[in-house]
Design a protein around this motif. Structure first.
Motif, PDB file in Angstrom:
ATOM      1  N   ILE A   7       0.866  -1.178   0.000  1.00 27.83           N
ATOM      2  CA  ILE A   7       0.000   0.000   0.000  1.00 27.83           C
ATOM      3  C   ILE A   7       0.903   1.228   0.000  1.00 27.83           C
ATOM      4  O   ILE A   7       1.712   1.405   0.906  1.00 27.83           O
ATOM      5  CB  ILE A   7      -0.932   0.030   1.218  1.00 27.83           C
ATOM      6  N   SER A   8       0.778   2.044  -1.022  1.00 28.67           N
ATOM      7  CA  SER A   8       1.557   3.284  -1.128  1.00 28.67           C
ATOM      8  C   SER A   8       0.595   4.455  -1.201  1.00 28.67           C
ATOM      9  O   SER A   8      -0.228   4.532  -2.113  1.00 28.67           O
ATOM     10  CB  SER A   8       2.411   3.310  -2.394  1.00 28.67           C
ATOM     11  N   ARG A  54      -2.048  10.452  -5.027  1.00 26.58           N
ATOM     12  CA  ARG A  54      -1.892   9.154  -5.679  1.00 26.58           C
ATOM     13  C   ARG A  54      -1.833   8.013  -4.649  1.00 26.58           C
ATOM     14  O   ARG A  54      -1.125   8.085  -3.651  1.00 26.58           O
ATOM     15  CB  ARG A  54      -0.610   9.184  -6.493  1.00 26.58           C
ATOM     16  N   THR A  55      -2.567   6.937  -4.914  1.00 35.15           N
ATOM     17  CA  THR A  55      -2.564   5.753  -4.059  1.00 35.15           C
ATOM     18  C   THR A  55      -2.379   4.521  -4.932  1.00 35.15           C
ATOM     19  O   THR A  55      -2.950   4.438  -6.022  1.00 35.15           O
ATOM     20  CB  THR A  55      -3.885   5.642  -3.263  1.00 35.15           C
ATOM     21  N   VAL A  56      -1.566   3.570  -4.444  1.00 38.84           N
ATOM     22  CA  VAL A  56      -1.290   2.335  -5.188  1.00 38.84           C
ATOM     23  C   VAL A  56      -1.525   1.156  -4.255  1.00 38.84           C
ATOM     24  O   VAL A  56      -1.094   1.167  -3.106  1.00 38.84           O
ATOM     25  CB  VAL A  56       0.165   2.322  -5.722  1.00 38.84           C
ATOM     26  N   LEU A  57      -2.218   0.134  -4.765  1.00 37.48           N
ATOM     27  CA  LEU A  57      -2.468  -1.101  -4.019  1.00 37.48           C
ATOM     28  C   LEU A  57      -2.079  -2.275  -4.905  1.00 37.48           C
ATOM     29  O   LEU A  57      -2.598  -2.413  -6.020  1.00 37.48           O
ATOM     30  CB  LEU A  57      -3.938  -1.204  -3.612  1.00 37.48           C
ATOM     31  N   ILE A  58      -1.145  -3.104  -4.415  1.00 35.09           N
ATOM     32  CA  ILE A  58      -0.668  -4.258  -5.180  1.00 35.09           C
ATOM     33  C   ILE A  58      -0.837  -5.505  -4.324  1.00 35.09           C
ATOM     34  O   ILE A  58      -0.485  -5.514  -3.147  1.00 35.09           O
ATOM     35  CB  ILE A  58       0.805  -4.076  -5.591  1.00 35.09           C
ATOM     36  N   GLU A  59      -1.376  -6.560  -4.947  1.00 37.90           N
ATOM     37  CA  GLU A  59      -1.647  -7.816  -4.247  1.00 37.90           C
ATOM     38  C   GLU A  59      -0.611  -8.873  -4.618  1.00 37.90           C
ATOM     39  O   GLU A  59      -0.243  -9.012  -5.781  1.00 37.90           O
ATOM     40  CB  GLU A  59      -3.040  -8.317  -4.627  1.00 37.90           C
ATOM     41  N   PHE A  60      -0.174  -9.632  -3.602  1.00 35.01           N
ATOM     42  CA  PHE A  60       0.729 -10.767  -3.776  1.00 35.01           C
ATOM     43  C   PHE A  60       0.074 -11.988  -3.139  1.00 35.01           C
ATOM     44  O   PHE A  60      -0.810 -11.857  -2.291  1.00 35.01           O
ATOM     45  CB  PHE A  60       2.078 -10.490  -3.093  1.00 35.01           C
ATOM     46  N   ASP A  61       0.535 -13.167  -3.493  1.00 33.52           N
ATOM     47  CA  ASP A  61      -0.037 -14.397  -2.941  1.00 33.52           C
ATOM     48  C   ASP A  61       0.208 -14.549  -1.443  1.00 33.52           C
ATOM     49  O   ASP A  61      -0.520 -15.259  -0.761  1.00 33.52           O
ATOM     50  CB  ASP A  61       0.492 -15.627  -3.679  1.00 33.52           C
ATOM     51  N   SER A  62       1.264 -13.895  -0.918  1.00 33.15           N
ATOM     52  CA  SER A  62       1.571 -13.972   0.513  1.00 33.15           C
ATOM     53  C   SER A  62       2.373 -12.744   0.920  1.00 33.15           C
ATOM     54  O   SER A  62       2.943 -12.051   0.062  1.00 33.15           O
ATOM     55  CB  SER A  62       2.396 -15.226   0.826  1.00 33.15           C
ATOM     56  N   GLU A  64       5.131 -12.915   2.499  1.00 37.97           N
ATOM     57  CA  GLU A  64       6.527 -13.263   2.205  1.00 37.97           C
ATOM     58  C   GLU A  64       6.886 -12.903   0.762  1.00 37.97           C
ATOM     59  O   GLU A  64       7.975 -12.385   0.495  1.00 37.97           O
ATOM     60  CB  GLU A  64       6.783 -14.756   2.466  1.00 37.97           C
ATOM     61  N   GLN A  65       5.981 -13.177  -0.157  1.00 37.08           N
ATOM     62  CA  GLN A  65       6.203 -12.840  -1.560  1.00 37.08           C
ATOM     63  C   GLN A  65       6.275 -11.318  -1.729  1.00 37.08           C
ATOM     64  O   GLN A  65       7.110 -10.809  -2.480  1.00 37.08           O
ATOM     65  CB  GLN A  65       5.089 -13.426  -2.423  1.00 37.08           C
ATOM     66  N   ALA A  66       5.427 -10.593  -1.012  1.00 41.49           N
ATOM     67  CA  ALA A  66       5.425  -9.128  -1.089  1.00 41.49           C
ATOM     68  C   ALA A  66       6.737  -8.547  -0.570  1.00 41.49           C
ATOM     69  O   ALA A  66       7.313  -7.636  -1.171  1.00 41.49           O
ATOM     70  CB  ALA A  66       4.246  -8.567  -0.304  1.00 41.49           C
ATOM     71  N   VAL A  67       7.238  -9.074   0.531  1.00 44.08           N
ATOM     72  CA  VAL A  67       8.499  -8.610   1.102  1.00 44.08           C
ATOM     73  C   VAL A  67       9.655  -8.936   0.150  1.00 44.08           C
ATOM     74  O   VAL A  67      10.532  -8.093  -0.099  1.00 44.08           O
ATOM     75  CB  VAL A  67       8.732  -9.229   2.501  1.00 44.08           C
ATOM     76  N   ALA A  68       9.657 -10.130  -0.403  1.00 51.37           N
ATOM     77  CA  ALA A  68      10.721 -10.527  -1.327  1.00 51.37           C
ATOM     78  C   ALA A  68      10.742  -9.642  -2.569  1.00 51.37           C
ATOM     79  O   ALA A  68      11.817  -9.259  -3.050  1.00 51.37           O
ATOM     80  CB  ALA A  68      10.563 -11.999  -1.716  1.00 51.37           C
ATOM     81  N   ALA A  69       9.577  -9.292  -3.085  1.00 55.24           N
ATOM     82  CA  ALA A  69       9.510  -8.421  -4.261  1.00 55.24           C
ATOM     83  C   ALA A  69      10.069  -7.038  -3.933  1.00 55.24           C
ATOM     84  O   ALA A  69      10.789  -6.439  -4.736  1.00 55.24           O
ATOM     85  CB  ALA A  69       8.070  -8.309  -4.753  1.00 55.24           C
ATOM     86  N   ARG A  70       9.764  -6.531  -2.744  1.00 62.01           N
ATOM     87  CA  ARG A  70      10.270  -5.218  -2.305  1.00 62.01           C
ATOM     88  C   ARG A  70      11.784  -5.247  -2.172  1.00 62.01           C
ATOM     89  O   ARG A  70      12.467  -4.271  -2.474  1.00 62.01           O
ATOM     90  CB  ARG A  70       9.619  -4.842  -0.974  1.00 62.01           C
ATOM     91  N   GLU A  71      12.338  -6.365  -1.739  1.00 60.37           N
ATOM     92  CA  GLU A  71      13.772  -6.478  -1.519  1.00 60.37           C
ATOM     93  C   GLU A  71      14.553  -6.900  -2.766  1.00 60.37           C
ATOM     94  O   GLU A  71      15.779  -6.911  -2.746  1.00 60.37           O
ATOM     95  CB  GLU A  71      14.033  -7.471  -0.380  1.00 60.37           C
ATOM     96  N   SER A  72      13.845  -7.220  -3.856  1.00 58.49           N
ATOM     97  CA  SER A  72      14.519  -7.694  -5.071  1.00 58.49           C
ATOM     98  C   SER A  72      15.426  -6.614  -5.664  1.00 58.49           C
ATOM     99  O   SER A  72      15.195  -5.415  -5.506  1.00 58.49           O
ATOM    100  CB  SER A  72      13.489  -8.128  -6.117  1.00 58.49           C
ATOM    101  N   ALA A  73      16.450  -7.060  -6.356  1.00 55.50           N
ATOM    102  CA  ALA A  73      17.401  -6.134  -6.985  1.00 55.50           C
ATOM    103  C   ALA A  73      16.719  -5.233  -8.008  1.00 55.50           C
ATOM    104  O   ALA A  73      17.032  -4.042  -8.099  1.00 55.50           O
ATOM    105  CB  ALA A  73      18.539  -6.922  -7.638  1.00 55.50           C
ATOM    106  N   PHE A  90       4.683   3.937   2.550  1.00 58.31           N
ATOM    107  CA  PHE A  90       4.696   2.626   1.899  1.00 58.31           C
ATOM    108  C   PHE A  90       4.620   1.565   2.982  1.00 58.31           C
ATOM    109  O   PHE A  90       5.426   1.546   3.905  1.00 58.31           O
ATOM    110  CB  PHE A  90       5.988   2.448   1.094  1.00 58.31           C
ATOM    111  N   ARG A  91       3.665   0.675   2.877  1.00 60.01           N
ATOM    112  CA  ARG A  91       3.500  -0.402   3.853  1.00 60.01           C
ATOM    113  C   ARG A  91       3.299  -1.725   3.135  1.00 60.01           C
ATOM    114  O   ARG A  91       2.700  -1.773   2.078  1.00 60.01           O
ATOM    115  CB  ARG A  91       2.279  -0.155   4.733  1.00 60.01           C
ATOM    116  N   ILE A  92       3.760  -2.789   3.793  1.00 61.30           N
ATOM    117  CA  ILE A  92       3.455  -4.146   3.354  1.00 61.30           C
ATOM    118  C   ILE A  92       2.604  -4.737   4.449  1.00 61.30           C
ATOM    119  O   ILE A  92       3.012  -4.759   5.616  1.00 61.30           O
ATOM    120  CB  ILE A  92       4.731  -4.973   3.126  1.00 61.30           C
ATOM    121  N   VAL A  93       1.410  -5.181   4.093  1.00 60.87           N
ATOM    122  CA  VAL A  93       0.477  -5.705   5.097  1.00 60.87           C
ATOM    123  C   VAL A  93      -0.019  -7.079   4.685  1.00 60.87           C
ATOM    124  O   VAL A  93      -0.056  -7.429   3.510  1.00 60.87           O
ATOM    125  CB  VAL A  93      -0.726  -4.756   5.330  1.00 60.87           C
ATOM    126  N   GLU A  94      -0.400  -7.852   5.689  1.00 61.07           N
ATOM    127  CA  GLU A  94      -0.959  -9.168   5.452  1.00 61.07           C
ATOM    128  C   GLU A  94      -2.475  -9.067   5.470  1.00 61.07           C
ATOM    129  O   GLU A  94      -3.055  -8.447   6.369  1.00 61.07           O
ATOM    130  CB  GLU A  94      -0.481 -10.128   6.540  1.00 61.07           C
TER     131      GLU A  94
END
Length: 97
Positions: A7-8, A54-62, A64-73, A90-94
């Protein structure tokens, strides 16, 4: 399994060119990380301490997947281009089951 969400909420956009360059790299990075954009921009009706920006909402399967995408190179490269071009919350929420 609960979904994960990015959520941004943008407070200010001081450099639209940096935001545009970020978007070109961030969109493929999000997709490669398994994210699906549900909301990007559009109309905002803010309440309480919210800002109608501006607001952005992106969905991931979990989460963990959301955190990994944020940390990707690839996403980190997009962030380096964005740098000080915006101020955002910017937040990552479950999600819930």
């Amino acid at each position: 399994m609960p979904k994960g969400y990015w959520i941004s909420a943008y407070r200010t956009i001081s450099d639209p060119e940096k935001l545009a360059a970020y978007n070109k790299l961030a969109a493929p990075a999000v997709k490669a990380g398994g994210g699906q954009t549900l909301v990007r921009g559009g109309r905002v009706v803010a309440h309480d301490a919210g800002i109608a920006e501006r607001t952005v909402l992106i969905e991931f399967d979990s989460i963990e997947q959301a955190v990994a995408a944020r940390e990707s190179a690839t996403y980190q490269e997009a962030l380096s281009i964005l740098s000080d071009g915006v101020e955002r919350d910017f937040r990552i929420v479950e999600g819930t089951d």
